[in-house]
Scaffold this active site. Structure first.
Site, PDB file in Angstrom:
ATOM      1  N   TYR A 159      -1.347   4.591  10.478  1.00 46.49           N
ATOM      2  CA  TYR A 159      -1.633   3.592  11.804  1.00 46.49           C
ATOM      3  C   TYR A 159      -0.450   3.309  12.671  1.00 46.49           C
ATOM      4  O   TYR A 159       0.759   3.141  11.901  1.00 46.49           O
ATOM      5  CB  TYR A 159      -2.131   2.138  11.005  1.00 46.49           C
ATOM      6  CG  TYR A 159      -3.464   2.075  10.239  1.00 46.49           C
ATOM      7  CD1 TYR A 159      -4.258   2.356  10.903  1.00 46.49           C
ATOM      8  CD2 TYR A 159      -3.507   1.996   8.969  1.00 46.49           C
ATOM      9  CE1 TYR A 159      -5.710   2.373  10.108  1.00 46.49           C
ATOM     10  CE2 TYR A 159      -4.538   1.981   7.968  1.00 46.49           C
ATOM     11  CZ  TYR A 159      -5.822   2.186   8.767  1.00 46.49           C
ATOM     12  OH  TYR A 159      -6.681   2.312   8.135  1.00 46.49           O
ATOM     13  N   ASP A 165      -3.068  -6.700  15.215  1.00 46.73           N
ATOM     14  CA  ASP A 165      -2.272  -5.279  14.981  1.00 46.73           C
ATOM     15  C   ASP A 165      -2.180  -4.775  16.540  1.00 46.73           C
ATOM     16  O   ASP A 165      -1.586  -4.061  16.837  1.00 46.73           O
ATOM     17  CB  ASP A 165      -3.040  -4.302  14.285  1.00 46.73           C
ATOM     18  CG  ASP A 165      -2.379  -4.460  12.906  1.00 46.73           C
ATOM     19  OD1 ASP A 165      -1.372  -4.801  12.556  1.00 46.73           O
ATOM     20  OD2 ASP A 165      -3.190  -4.294  11.813  1.00 46.73           O
ATOM     21  N   LYS A 222       1.737   2.078   7.659  1.00 47.69           N
ATOM     22  CA  LYS A 222       1.887   1.249   8.795  1.00 47.69           C
ATOM     23  C   LYS A 222       2.981   2.165   9.618  1.00 47.69           C
ATOM     24  O   LYS A 222       3.531   3.000   9.238  1.00 47.69           O
ATOM     25  CB  LYS A 222       2.543  -0.063   8.387  1.00 47.69           C
ATOM     26  CG  LYS A 222       1.586  -1.004   7.766  1.00 47.69           C
ATOM     27  CD  LYS A 222       0.302  -1.288   8.409  1.00 47.69           C
ATOM     28  CE  LYS A 222       0.679  -2.174   9.716  1.00 47.69           C
ATOM     29  NZ  LYS A 222      -0.272  -2.421  10.604  1.00 47.69           N
ATOM     30  N   HIS A 238      -0.936   1.518  16.364  1.00 45.23           N
ATOM     31  CA  HIS A 238      -1.130   0.524  16.908  1.00 45.23           C
ATOM     32  C   HIS A 238      -0.129   0.289  18.213  1.00 45.23           C
ATOM     33  O   HIS A 238       0.417  -0.696  18.250  1.00 45.23           O
ATOM     34  CB  HIS A 238      -1.206  -1.037  16.285  1.00 45.23           C
ATOM     35  CG  HIS A 238      -2.009  -0.990  15.133  1.00 45.23           C
ATOM     36  ND1 HIS A 238      -3.521  -1.004  15.295  1.00 45.23           N
ATOM     37  CD2 HIS A 238      -2.138  -0.810  13.957  1.00 45.23           C
ATOM     38  CE1 HIS A 238      -4.105  -1.031  14.159  1.00 45.23           C
ATOM     39  NE2 HIS A 238      -3.359  -0.708  13.277  1.00 45.23           N
ATOM     40  N   GLU A 279      -6.051   4.816  13.745  1.00 47.33           N
ATOM     41  CA  GLU A 279      -7.139   3.833  14.412  1.00 47.33           C
ATOM     42  C   GLU A 279      -7.634   4.515  15.539  1.00 47.33           C
ATOM     43  O   GLU A 279      -8.714   3.980  16.031  1.00 47.33           O
ATOM     44  CB  GLU A 279      -6.181   2.532  14.660  1.00 47.33           C
ATOM     45  CG  GLU A 279      -5.362   2.547  15.701  1.00 47.33           C
ATOM     46  CD  GLU A 279      -3.982   3.010  15.533  1.00 47.33           C
ATOM     47  OE1 GLU A 279      -3.080   3.094  16.355  1.00 47.33           O
ATOM     48  OE2 GLU A 279      -3.776   3.390  14.409  1.00 47.33           O
ATOM     49  N   ARG A 313       0.763  -1.195  -0.020  1.00 48.45           N
ATOM     50  CA  ARG A 313      -0.004   0.082   0.061  1.00 48.45           C
ATOM     51  C   ARG A 313       0.752   1.318  -0.146  1.00 48.45           C
ATOM     52  O   ARG A 313       1.895   1.245   0.314  1.00 48.45           O
ATOM     53  CB  ARG A 313      -0.747   0.105   1.199  1.00 48.45           C
ATOM     54  CG  ARG A 313      -2.013  -0.910   1.160  1.00 48.45           C
ATOM     55  CD  ARG A 313      -2.646  -0.986   2.675  1.00 48.45           C
ATOM     56  NE  ARG A 313      -2.188  -1.571   3.719  1.00 48.45           N
ATOM     57  CZ  ARG A 313      -2.393  -1.809   4.719  1.00 48.45           C
ATOM     58  NH1 ARG A 313      -3.825  -1.289   5.283  1.00 48.45           N
ATOM     59  NH2 ARG A 313      -1.687  -2.459   5.880  1.00 48.45           N
TER      60      ARG A 313
END
Length: 371
Positions: free
Chosen positions: A94, A270, A75, A96, A118, A15
């Site tokens: 993101y 995740d 990520k 996490h 998120e 991505r």
């Protein structure tokens, strides 16, 4: 603002954090967009397509990270990227963090202002920037689980369904949110006998109406989880507590009593995973065995379908990205409460309570910081 988009470096992560449409919108607002050469290749987006919309192509990751006042990623930063973090950088991606002590420490040491996709949360409770990837991961879960259930992959050798005179596979979905509903939808379409467990009766009622009672709904409890998991051919874990570590719902002891060759797909990996024996895996080596059961715990499942995922992600993030670029992170967060909830670290301090709780550290509230 100078907005930089580096290539993703996580294992088999194809991505990219922005599409040409996103570039065009930011350029129209007067911002400079710097995209690392080849960043969009995995998603089928060429450097030329970015350039046509006004982006500047940067040769290396070092230069891309250095030039950005705000860096857009998909990520969380990995170890090879920790050196790029700095105290005058806004990172929008993101994160996490509750399941990533090393990444949390790196962001705190660097003093980076890190805003997590998120944990951006609307008053309704919806997580608008997690939603599209939950859709993708939920849809993928039965597919990857069905593959892992083949005998040659270590599974039970059970087809999901659609064969006359033979029982369909029993698929149990833990969590009736976005990922869980999409997992149920695809598993049902593959012919499986599907059951969703959740503690939220409203979600279970919506499941009843959405699937015309073709998907079983059961209130989640220790006993109901145990009964359903022991009868399952496939268990898909999708439980989520925003920003926090996922609760461990399936124990090692319970897995030891499951049917040999059963498959467990942990979409919640995740955030640490919702099975006791879950540990992150990669697309290159996605599964491992526990008590003769197959665990699939790939931490970036949507990266397997980047043509879909990249466009879905930019559709969701672009409006927030424009606000951050137009107003600067602090003013944007002051004016947009859901976006303010996305702030996880700033100036060496944790600003999201669930992340602080995960590590037993103190938390500076976002409201205090903005005031």
């Amino acid at each position: 603002m100078r907005v930089a988009v580096p290539s993703e470096v996580k294992n088999h992560e194809y991505r990219v954090a922005i599409t040409p449409v996103g570039v065009a919108e930011l350029v129209a607002h007067g911002h400079e967009i710097h995209v690392q050469a080849g960043a969009g290749a995995g998603s089928g987006i060429s450097d030329e397509e970015y350039m046509t919309q006004g982006a500047r192509i940067v040769p290396t990751a070092d230069e891309t990270w250095a030039i950005g006042e705000m860096v857009l990623k998909v990520k969380e930063p990995v170890a090879s990227e920790f050196g790029y973090l700095r105290d005058d950088l806004v990172l929008f991606t993101y994160l996490h963090l509750a399941a990533d002590p090393a990444g949390t420490e790196a962001l705190l040491n660097a003093g980076t202002t890190a805003i997590a996709y998120e944990t951006v949360q609307l008053p309704s409770g919806l997580l608008p920037l997690l939603y599209p990837m939950s859709e993708v991961a939920g849809c993928l879960a039965p597919q990857v689980g069905a593959h892992a259930m083949m005998k040659a992959q270590g599974g039970r050798g059970v087809l999901m369904g659609c064969v006359g005179g033979v029982a369909n596979a029993k698929v149990v979905v833990l969590g009736g949110g976005t990922a869980g509903q999409n997992a149920a939808n695809v598993a049902l379409g593959m012919g499986a006998d599907v059951t969703i467990l959740d503690t939220d009766l409203d979600k279970l009622r919506s499941t009843f109406w959405r699937y015309d009672n073709r998907v079983h709904q059961i209130v989640s409890s220790r006993l109901s989880i145990r009964e359903q998991v022991l009868a399952a051919d496939m268990v898909i874990g999708t439980v989520l507590i925003p920003g926090a570590r996922a609760p461990k719902l399936v124990t090692n002891e319970l897995v030891s009593q499951m049917k040999p060759g059963s498959v467990l797909v942990d979409v919640a990996i995740d955030q640490g995973g919702c099975f006791e024996d879950s540990r992150p895996t990669t697309h290159a080596d996605p599964t491992y065995m526990v008590h003769d059961c197959v665990f699939y715990c790939v931490a970036n499942m949507p990266g397997a379908v980047p043509n879909t995922s990249t466009w879905a992600l930019t559709n969701a993030t672009l409006a927030y990205t424009v606000q951050l670029a137009d107003k600067g992170w602090k003013q944007a967060l002051k004016e947009n409460r859901p976006l303010a909830l996305g702030l996880n670290t700033h100036a060496g301090e944790i600003t999201y309570p669930a992340v602080a709780d995960a590590f037993g550290l103190s938390c500076t509230r976002v409201d205090e910081l903005l005031d």
